[in-house]
Design a protein around this motif. Structure first.
Motif, short mmCIF file in Angstrom:
data_model
loop_
_atom_site.label_atom_id
_atom_site.label_comp_id
_atom_site.label_asym_id
_atom_site.label_seq_id
_atom_site.Cartn_x
_atom_site.Cartn_y
_atom_site.Cartn_z
N MET A 1 1.01 -1.31 0.03
CA MET A 1 0.06 -0.02 0.00
C MET A 1 1.03 1.48 -0.05
SD MET A 1 -3.18 0.75 2.56
CE MET A 1 -3.87 2.64 2.68
N ALA A 2 1.99 1.37 0.72
CA ALA A 2 2.85 2.29 0.88
C ALA A 2 3.44 2.54 -0.57
CB ALA A 2 3.87 2.14 1.99
N ALA A 3 3.91 1.31 -1.02
CA ALA A 3 4.47 1.58 -2.50
C ALA A 3 3.65 2.25 -3.46
CB ALA A 3 5.04 0.11 -2.87
N HIS A 4 2.24 1.80 -3.42
CA HIS A 4 1.20 2.29 -4.28
C HIS A 4 1.09 3.96 -4.12
CE1 HIS A 4 -0.22 -1.53 -5.84
NE2 HIS A 4 -0.90 -0.90 -6.80
N ILE A 5 1.19 4.32 -2.90
CA ILE A 5 0.96 5.74 -2.62
C ILE A 5 2.27 6.40 -2.63
CG2 ILE A 5 0.99 7.26 -0.47
CD1 ILE A 5 -1.17 5.09 0.84
N ALA A 6 3.41 5.66 -2.83
CA ALA A 6 4.68 6.52 -3.26
C ALA A 6 4.62 6.96 -4.55
CB ALA A 6 5.88 5.88 -2.90
N LEU A 7 3.97 5.84 -5.29
CA LEU A 7 3.90 5.83 -6.82
C LEU A 7 2.97 7.11 -7.23
CD1 LEU A 7 3.63 2.55 -8.45
CD2 LEU A 7 5.53 4.24 -9.01
N ALA A 8 1.72 7.33 -6.51
CA ALA A 8 0.61 8.21 -6.80
C ALA A 8 1.35 9.61 -6.58
CB ALA A 8 -0.30 7.89 -5.92
N VAL A 23 -4.11 -3.66 8.71
CA VAL A 23 -3.06 -3.15 7.51
C VAL A 23 -2.10 -2.04 8.18
CG1 VAL A 23 -2.59 -2.26 5.37
CG2 VAL A 23 -4.42 -4.16 5.61
N GLY A 24 -2.55 -1.30 8.95
CA GLY A 24 -1.74 -0.09 9.20
C GLY A 24 -1.69 0.96 8.51
N LYS A 25 -2.97 1.38 7.70
CA LYS A 25 -3.15 2.10 6.67
C LYS A 25 -2.45 3.63 7.06
CE LYS A 25 -7.93 3.04 7.31
NZ LYS A 25 -8.18 4.24 8.51
N THR A 26 -2.56 4.07 8.29
CA THR A 26 -2.25 5.37 8.69
C THR A 26 -0.80 5.47 8.42
OG1 THR A 26 -3.75 5.17 10.34
CG2 THR A 26 -2.18 6.96 10.60
N PHE A 372 -7.03 8.34 -1.55
CA PHE A 372 -8.52 8.16 -0.65
C PHE A 372 -8.38 6.62 -0.18
CE2 PHE A 372 -9.27 11.00 -4.07
CZ PHE A 372 -10.38 12.12 -3.71
N THR A 373 -8.47 6.61 1.32
CA THR A 373 -8.27 5.25 1.78
C THR A 373 -9.35 4.93 3.06
OG1 THR A 373 -6.82 3.80 2.79
CG2 THR A 373 -6.37 6.09 3.31
N SER A 374 -9.77 3.73 3.42
CA SER A 374 -10.34 3.31 4.16
C SER A 374 -10.45 1.89 4.45
CB SER A 374 -11.91 3.75 3.92
OG SER A 374 -12.84 3.38 4.71
#
Length: 620
Positions: A1-8, A23-26, A372-374
């Motif tokens: 998830m962190a890798a996807h956000i880094a790409l965005a 997951v630890g989305k924060t 956007f995440t939840s």
């Protein structure tokens, strides 16, 4: 998830990411944000989650990653002390009772030492306290640069800090209210950031619809009447008939609330009423209110030279007159109207049905990364429940499952011998079953209901059944005390059952053994009489879609996932989820709803459910 956000972040793209509990989305979005060095805005659902991010998560991560960032917290005006209004409140003597006087004295002593002016710093100050509106400003009553306390203003200070920060934490309500009113600094801030992240994004549409709309509030009208009288008597006594003007405004406002309420006298929580049912009767009180507001505006304008408060009061009165006039006309095309009724006030609302247009405009206006995440954004891989109402069909979509071992640690039981949810005996059956579960477990149980109405019936049946079983259970019911006090009393859950409605379905974190059984009274379908629901059904029909499949079942799936999410909060948590709605077994959509839940072991009999709870109690 962190890798996807880094790409965005790197490509200024848009990402919609659903991340299961644990997951630890924060951290998954904060780590790439902090490491990127990009300027960012992070928005979350509530002020308490804002505080958690700002006071706990961000400082820990910034320290661990050795990233020296300037962080800022920005809330709405109503969260900050207004020093000028505090002085006014201390001299006006307009307090309802001695409790309010005590609260005002606490605010005054805290005000001498606070740096931020954030009222959340005051331990135990109830957010419903009548003192808060007296010591905070609104967009309408703020004197701006004319204010004697302008240089020391906490709202202005918070905005300055936000404009200078690398990362600013806001909440969804503030985000939308500010885009609509441009009043809290977000509208200035948004074009200057490289990334906007929305946590708890499943609440975005509801927040947007509430705050992008036009609202006429009887509370705001009564406040205008009160402020007009106070300013008139203080700065222009005898120059206008202040008492008459105030009485006229109050009378028209109370009449409007009375007509809006119809035959309803006792209101708990917030009720949404259809506009069409009241539209004709509202016409006369709206016209009378517009007239009273115009008279107030004229009076304030006539004495404008005597104090900087009067031009502001004139502006507020003119705005109220325009609003009353607008609601006396037909609604704009593509807008839906309804009445929000609370014990304190009536709010007339006209709003768009979704936030597609607004978000599309914002995304086109300045190129940046949007995330956007939840934990719950839909029950299909396209996350269409969320993307369709936000215009994010073009976003990259990611679903990350929970790392928890639900199959080993959690069980799901749908009782077959339950009355149907609309049967008169259903709430009592839920309460009795909750007592049997709590007795087997030794408390540590939540009962979540879809409506406030059934809370007393469920609680009563629960107590009666517990007494019949010879069990001493403490039954805590929403509404008997503030939410925080109830959760404190619940504590480690021993011997306790908490019965709650909407506000307990999400945002409650009870890790460990404190909560091991959650009962949900019935499937959380949207209420069919709700004006917004009716408007969405109509919209879907016109688009050739099946509203039940596309809307009702999708909404129920998301709400169920939220409610069920209270149960398993850590890798070692274990528990039982009971869905007291036989339609889960009987109807075809039941399979879709069960599939939306985490993969728990399925139980079929009460004896199995009680045996599982006894096993958990024994392990405890």
């Amino acid at each position: 998830m962190a890798a996807h956000i880094a790409l965005a972040l790197q490509h200024r793209g848009t990402l919609v990411a659903e991340a299961g509990t644990g997951v630890g989305k924060t951290f998954a979005y904060l780590v790439p944000l902090l490491l990127s060095g990009r300027r960012a805005l992070v928005s979350t659902a509530t002020k308490s989650l804002q505080d958690q991010l700002f006071l706990r998560d961000l400082p820990r991560l910034a320290d661990a990653l050795k990233t020296p960032l300037r962080l800022a917290l920005l809330k709405g005006r109503a969260s900050y002390l207004c020093r000028w209004r505090l002085q006014q409140a201390q001299t006006s003597g307009q307090l309802p009772d001695r409790f309010a006087l005590r609260a005002l004295n606490r605010v005054a002593s805290w005000a001498q030492a606070t740096r931020s002016g954030d009222l959340a710093e005051i331990e135990g100050l109830d957010e419903r306290s009548p003192v808060i509106p007296l010591v905070t400003s609104t967009r309408d009553n703020c004197l701006g640069t004319e204010c004697p306390e302008h240089r020391a203003c906490h709202v202005m200070q918070a905005r300055r800090e936000a404009m200078a920060a690398d990362l600013v934490v806001v909440n969804h309500h503030l985000f939308f209210a500010d885009l609509a009113l441009r009043d809290s600094g977000v509208a200035e801030l948004l074009p200057t950031v490289d990334a906007a992240v929305f946590d708890e994004a499943h609440q975005l549409v509801e927040a947007g619809v509430q705050f992008l709309g036009t609202t006429l509030s009887t509370g705001v009208a009564l406040e205008l009447a009160r402020d007009l009288l106070a300013a008139g008597l203080q700065h222009a006594r005898g120059l206008q008939a202040w008492a008459e003007l105030q009485a006229g405004l109050e009378r028209c406002t109370r009449e409007l609330r009375l007509v809006a309420s119809g035959t309803l006298r006792e209101v708990r929580g917030t009720l949404k009423l259809r506009w069409e049912e009241r539209a004709d009767e509202l016409l006369a009180p709206l016209q009378a209110l517009a007239e009273a507001a115009r008279a107030a505006g004229d009076a304030a304008a006539a004495v404008a030279e005597t104090s900087p408060e009067f031009p502001k009061l004139e502006q507020r009165a003119r705005t109220l007159a325009l609003l009353a006039g607008r609601f006396a006309q037909e609604a704009e095309p593509g807008q839906v109207r309804w009445i929000d009724l609370t014990p304190q006030q009536a709010r007339l609302v006209e709003s768009p049905l979704d936030i597609r247009d607004m978000l599309t405009q914002q995304r086109a206006a300045s190129p940046k990364a949007w995330v956007f995440t939840s934990a719950t954004l839909g029950d299909d891989d396209d996350l269409s429940w969320f993307t369709a109402t936000t215009g994010l069909e073009d976003a990259v979509r990611l679903r990350v499952g929970s790392p928890f071992d639900y199959a080993a640690h959690a069980r799901l039981w749908v009782p077959s011998k339950m009355p149907l949810p609309n049967a008169p005996g259903h709430p009592a059956a839920v309460g009795a079953l909750a007592a049997r579960c709590a007795a087997a477990l030794g408390g540590r149980t939540f009962v979540l209901t879809t409506t406030l109405r059934v809370l007393p019936q469920v609680a009563q049946a629960l107590q009666a059944e517990a007494a019949a079983l010879g069990q001493e259970l403490t039954v805590l019911v929403q509404g008997s005390e503030p939410r925080r006090a109830l959760l404190q009393r619940y504590g480690d859950g021993r011997g306790c059952v908490l019965v709650g409605s909407a506000s307990f379905w999400e945002g409650i974190d009870m890790p460990g053994d404190a909560l091991q059984c959650v009962l949900i009274d019935k499937l959380p379908f949207p209420p069919p009489g709700d004006p917004l629901v009716e408007a969405r059904v109509k919209q879907l029909r016109e688009a050739g879609k099946n509203p039940f499949e596309a809307y009702f079942v999708a909404e129920a799936a998301v709400s169920l996932k939220q409610g069920a999410g209270r149960l398993i909060r850590t890798e070692s948590d274990r528990g039982l989820l009971v869905l007291c709605d036989p339609r889960m077994r009987q109807m075809g959509y039941g399979r879709r709803l069960i599939a939306a839940l985490p993969p728990m072991g399925l139980l079929t009999e009460e004896s199995q459910a009680l045996a599982w709870l006894q096993e958990l109690a024994w392990a405890h």
